[in-house]
Design a protein around this motif. Structure first.
Motif, PDB file in Angstrom:
ATOM      1  N   LEU A 136      96.363  19.472  23.228  1.00 52.70           N
ATOM      2  CA  LEU A 136      95.597  19.875  22.053  1.00 52.70           C
ATOM      3  C   LEU A 136      95.106  21.314  22.178  1.00 52.70           C
ATOM      4  O   LEU A 136      94.922  21.827  23.275  1.00 52.70           O
ATOM      5  CB  LEU A 136      94.362  18.978  21.880  1.00 52.70           C
ATOM      6  CG  LEU A 136      94.567  17.485  21.680  1.00 52.70           C
ATOM      7  CD1 LEU A 136      93.201  16.804  21.553  1.00 52.70           C
ATOM      8  CD2 LEU A 136      95.415  17.211  20.452  1.00 52.70           C
ATOM      9  N   ASP A 137      94.855  21.913  21.025  1.00 48.82           N
ATOM     10  CA  ASP A 137      94.214  23.223  20.995  1.00 48.82           C
ATOM     11  C   ASP A 137      92.696  23.058  20.942  1.00 48.82           C
ATOM     12  O   ASP A 137      92.174  21.945  21.060  1.00 48.82           O
ATOM     13  CB  ASP A 137      94.717  24.041  19.798  1.00 48.82           C
ATOM     14  CG  ASP A 137      94.630  23.268  18.485  1.00 48.82           C
ATOM     15  OD1 ASP A 137      93.732  22.400  18.362  1.00 48.82           O
ATOM     16  OD2 ASP A 137      95.446  23.516  17.583  1.00 48.82           O
ATOM     17  N   THR A 138      91.977  24.161  20.753  1.00 52.57           N
ATOM     18  CA  THR A 138      90.517  24.141  20.669  1.00 52.57           C
ATOM     19  C   THR A 138      90.076  25.050  19.518  1.00 52.57           C
ATOM     20  O   THR A 138      90.907  25.555  18.763  1.00 52.57           O
ATOM     21  CB  THR A 138      89.881  24.656  21.981  1.00 52.57           C
ATOM     22  OG1 THR A 138      90.135  26.063  22.095  1.00 52.57           O
ATOM     23  CG2 THR A 138      90.458  23.931  23.197  1.00 52.57           C
ATOM     24  N   ARG A 139      88.772  25.285  19.412  1.00 52.37           N
ATOM     25  CA  ARG A 139      88.235  26.220  18.414  1.00 52.37           C
ATOM     26  C   ARG A 139      88.184  27.651  18.950  1.00 52.37           C
ATOM     27  O   ARG A 139      87.625  28.536  18.293  1.00 52.37           O
ATOM     28  CB  ARG A 139      86.831  25.792  17.978  1.00 52.37           C
ATOM     29  CG  ARG A 139      86.796  24.569  17.079  1.00 52.37           C
ATOM     30  CD  ARG A 139      85.379  24.054  16.838  1.00 52.37           C
ATOM     31  NE  ARG A 139      84.477  25.092  16.392  1.00 52.37           N
ATOM     32  CZ  ARG A 139      83.386  25.476  17.053  1.00 52.37           C
ATOM     33  NH1 ARG A 139      83.066  24.932  18.213  1.00 52.37           N
ATOM     34  NH2 ARG A 139      82.594  26.407  16.571  1.00 52.37           N
ATOM     35  N   LYS A 140      88.770  27.892  20.109  1.00 54.42           N
ATOM     36  CA  LYS A 140      88.748  29.229  20.701  1.00 54.42           C
ATOM     37  C   LYS A 140      89.870  30.077  20.095  1.00 54.42           C
ATOM     38  O   LYS A 140      90.893  30.353  20.707  1.00 54.42           O
ATOM     39  CB  LYS A 140      88.877  29.139  22.216  1.00 54.42           C
ATOM     40  CG  LYS A 140      87.681  28.433  22.854  1.00 54.42           C
ATOM     41  CD  LYS A 140      87.849  28.253  24.346  1.00 54.42           C
ATOM     42  CE  LYS A 140      86.655  27.507  24.944  1.00 54.42           C
ATOM     43  NZ  LYS A 140      86.800  27.271  26.390  1.00 54.42           N
ATOM     44  N   LEU A 165      83.783  22.803  12.604  1.00 51.44           N
ATOM     45  CA  LEU A 165      82.593  22.010  12.884  1.00 51.44           C
ATOM     46  C   LEU A 165      82.407  20.859  11.899  1.00 51.44           C
ATOM     47  O   LEU A 165      81.533  20.019  12.092  1.00 51.44           O
ATOM     48  CB  LEU A 165      81.349  22.910  12.828  1.00 51.44           C
ATOM     49  CG  LEU A 165      81.296  24.034  13.874  1.00 51.44           C
ATOM     50  CD1 LEU A 165      80.102  24.938  13.608  1.00 51.44           C
ATOM     51  CD2 LEU A 165      81.239  23.464  15.282  1.00 51.44           C
ATOM     52  N   PHE A 166      83.242  20.826  10.872  1.00 56.08           N
ATOM     53  CA  PHE A 166      83.039  19.905   9.762  1.00 56.08           C
ATOM     54  C   PHE A 166      83.856  18.610   9.825  1.00 56.08           C
ATOM     55  O   PHE A 166      83.557  17.669   9.104  1.00 56.08           O
ATOM     56  CB  PHE A 166      83.382  20.615   8.441  1.00 56.08           C
ATOM     57  CG  PHE A 166      84.748  21.250   8.459  1.00 56.08           C
ATOM     58  CD1 PHE A 166      85.887  20.541   8.122  1.00 56.08           C
ATOM     59  CD2 PHE A 166      84.898  22.577   8.848  1.00 56.08           C
ATOM     60  CE1 PHE A 166      87.139  21.126   8.149  1.00 56.08           C
ATOM     61  CE2 PHE A 166      86.151  23.180   8.884  1.00 56.08           C
ATOM     62  CZ  PHE A 166      87.275  22.450   8.533  1.00 56.08           C
ATOM     63  N   GLU A 195      80.862   8.150   8.627  1.00 55.06           N
ATOM     64  CA  GLU A 195      82.325   8.091   8.577  1.00 55.06           C
ATOM     65  C   GLU A 195      83.002   9.021   9.583  1.00 55.06           C
ATOM     66  O   GLU A 195      84.207   8.934   9.790  1.00 55.06           O
ATOM     67  CB  GLU A 195      82.811   8.441   7.159  1.00 55.06           C
ATOM     68  CG  GLU A 195      82.244   7.543   6.060  1.00 55.06           C
ATOM     69  CD  GLU A 195      82.599   6.084   6.284  1.00 55.06           C
ATOM     70  OE1 GLU A 195      83.741   5.810   6.700  1.00 55.06           O
ATOM     71  OE2 GLU A 195      81.735   5.224   6.040  1.00 55.06           O
ATOM     72  N   ILE A 196      82.232   9.906  10.198  1.00 51.42           N
ATOM     73  CA  ILE A 196      82.841  10.929  11.061  1.00 51.42           C
ATOM     74  C   ILE A 196      83.116  10.365  12.454  1.00 51.42           C
ATOM     75  O   ILE A 196      82.364   9.527  12.960  1.00 51.42           O
ATOM     76  CB  ILE A 196      81.915  12.173  11.163  1.00 51.42           C
ATOM     77  CG1 ILE A 196      82.718  13.431  11.547  1.00 51.42           C
ATOM     78  CG2 ILE A 196      80.789  11.969  12.147  1.00 51.42           C
ATOM     79  CD1 ILE A 196      83.440  14.041  10.410  1.00 51.42           C
ATOM     80  N   ARG A 197      84.203  10.806  13.064  1.00 48.54           N
ATOM     81  CA  ARG A 197      84.482  10.430  14.451  1.00 48.54           C
ATOM     82  C   ARG A 197      83.612  11.279  15.386  1.00 48.54           C
ATOM     83  O   ARG A 197      83.323  12.438  15.094  1.00 48.54           O
ATOM     84  CB  ARG A 197      85.959  10.629  14.792  1.00 48.54           C
ATOM     85  CG  ARG A 197      86.906   9.765  13.988  1.00 48.54           C
ATOM     86  CD  ARG A 197      88.324   9.897  14.501  1.00 48.54           C
ATOM     87  NE  ARG A 197      88.538   9.055  15.664  1.00 48.54           N
ATOM     88  CZ  ARG A 197      89.457   9.275  16.597  1.00 48.54           C
ATOM     89  NH1 ARG A 197      90.216  10.353  16.529  1.00 48.54           N
ATOM     90  NH2 ARG A 197      89.609   8.447  17.605  1.00 48.54           N
ATOM     91  N   ILE A 198      83.230  10.669  16.494  1.00 45.85           N
ATOM     92  CA  ILE A 198      82.320  11.340  17.422  1.00 45.85           C
ATOM     93  C   ILE A 198      82.963  11.485  18.794  1.00 45.85           C
ATOM     94  O   ILE A 198      83.476  10.511  19.362  1.00 45.85           O
ATOM     95  CB  ILE A 198      80.997  10.565  17.563  1.00 45.85           C
ATOM     96  CG1 ILE A 198      80.284  10.476  16.213  1.00 45.85           C
ATOM     97  CG2 ILE A 198      80.093  11.227  18.605  1.00 45.85           C
ATOM     98  CD1 ILE A 198      79.020   9.635  16.242  1.00 45.85           C
ATOM     99  N   GLU A 199      82.930  12.701  19.309  1.00 41.09           N
ATOM    100  CA  GLU A 199      83.365  12.971  20.672  1.00 41.09           C
ATOM    101  C   GLU A 199      82.169  13.472  21.474  1.00 41.09           C
ATOM    102  O   GLU A 199      81.360  14.251  20.970  1.00 41.09           O
ATOM    103  CB  GLU A 199      84.484  14.016  20.693  1.00 41.09           C
ATOM    104  CG  GLU A 199      84.972  14.345  22.100  1.00 41.09           C
ATOM    105  CD  GLU A 199      86.264  15.139  22.131  1.00 41.09           C
ATOM    106  OE1 GLU A 199      86.760  15.418  23.245  1.00 41.09           O
ATOM    107  OE2 GLU A 199      86.793  15.477  21.047  1.00 41.09           O
TER     108      GLU A 199
END
Length: 286
Positions: A136-140, A165-166, A195-199
């Motif tokens: 996977l990639d990231t937000r970087k 972030l959304f 409804e959002i998934r949480i990590e």
């Protein structure tokens, strides 16, 4: 193993990006080309690879050229996301000579970055192909280029983590401090965004247990060693998905995948890009 969604190119965002690139590079005009080249002239050009790897982003380049010449003819020699070798022709172009020359650098800059990301991503994907693990990639990413960076990772065979972030709640160490503990942080997100998934980012096995008990969907194993990751994966079982992150390289990624993690996120895919070398050769003006 469930796969995180692959984000497609947002065409509106892409058009905005290209418009900004034109404003940055061209503004009132290309003083060199406009002084030398007759506006009635047509040109033929070819893109050639000077590297070996994955070439991607050709539809983006076409949009750049056709912004200046809507009738420009675009003849790809290879498919987008293809593996190519040095010296290979990539695409042939025919259109207004001024457009072919003026749009060259913007188009090349974008495709060289996209191809560089796709190429390194493919290397990571190949390194873990024996395991049921997704890269996977990231937000970087460079601000403003995330849509293309995410597209590039997908072109290389990787998966896209959250776009921003959304679309996924990522509870990191500072969020845990702000909330008081992992359980409170997860509860707060569930209450406000059911409804959002949480990590949850974890650094110790105790935190893994806390995240598991709190009902996290994904548990990030941040900067853990191989033994810790293996134990964490065993502890989590099928109750949540696991993601390894933090300083993972091509030399270590297979060992990490062997622990059984579902995902491996690699910031270097997008924050340390080596551009793929491509040149544009003008063949004829007529």
């Amino acid at each position: 193993m469930k796969e995180l969604a692959v984000h497609n190119i947002d065409e509106q965002a892409l058009e905005t990006l290209i418009a900004r690139a034109f404003e940055e590079d061209i503004r009132s005009g290309d003083v060199t080309t406009d002084s030398i080249v007759n506006p009635q002239k047509q040109a033929k050009a070819v893109w050639q690879s000077k590297d070996e790897g994955i070439v991607a982003g050709l539809p983006v380049a076409r949009m750049v050229f056709q912004k200046l010449d809507s009738n420009l003819e675009w003849y790809p020699v290879v498919e987008d996301s293809s593996l190519i070798k040095p010296g290979a022709d990539i695409v042939k172009i025919q259109g207004q000579a001024r457009a072919v020359l003026t749009a060259e650098r913007i188009a090349l800059n974008l495709v060289q970055r996209i191809s560089g990301i796709a190429t390194i991503t493919r290397k990571y994907v190949e390194a873990v192909k024996e395991y049921d693990t997704q890269i996977l990639d990231t937000r970087k990413t460079v601000p403003g280029l995330r849509t293309l960076d995410k597209y590039a990772v997908a072109a290389g065979g990787g998966g896209n983590h959250r776009m921003g972030l959304f679309d996924l709640a990522m509870i990191k160490d500072n969020h845990i401090v702000a909330a008081g503990d992992i359980a409170k942080a997860v509860k707060n997100v569930r209450t406000n965004n059911p409804e959002i998934r949480i990590e949850v980012e974890t650094k110790t096995l105790n935190q893994v247990k806390e995240a598991l008990d709190a009902g996290a969907d994904i548990i990030m194993l941040d900067n853990m060693n191989i033994d810790q990751m293996s134990e964490a994966v065993h502890l989590v079982g099928d109750s949540a998905e696991t993601e390894a992150s933090g300083g993972i390289t091509l030399e270590t990624v297979a060992k990490v995948a062997a622990t059984g993690v579902d995902f491996i996120s690699v910031g270097a895919l997008t924050h340390s890009v080596a551009a793929f070398d491509i040149s544009q050769q003008l063949q004829e003006i007529f």
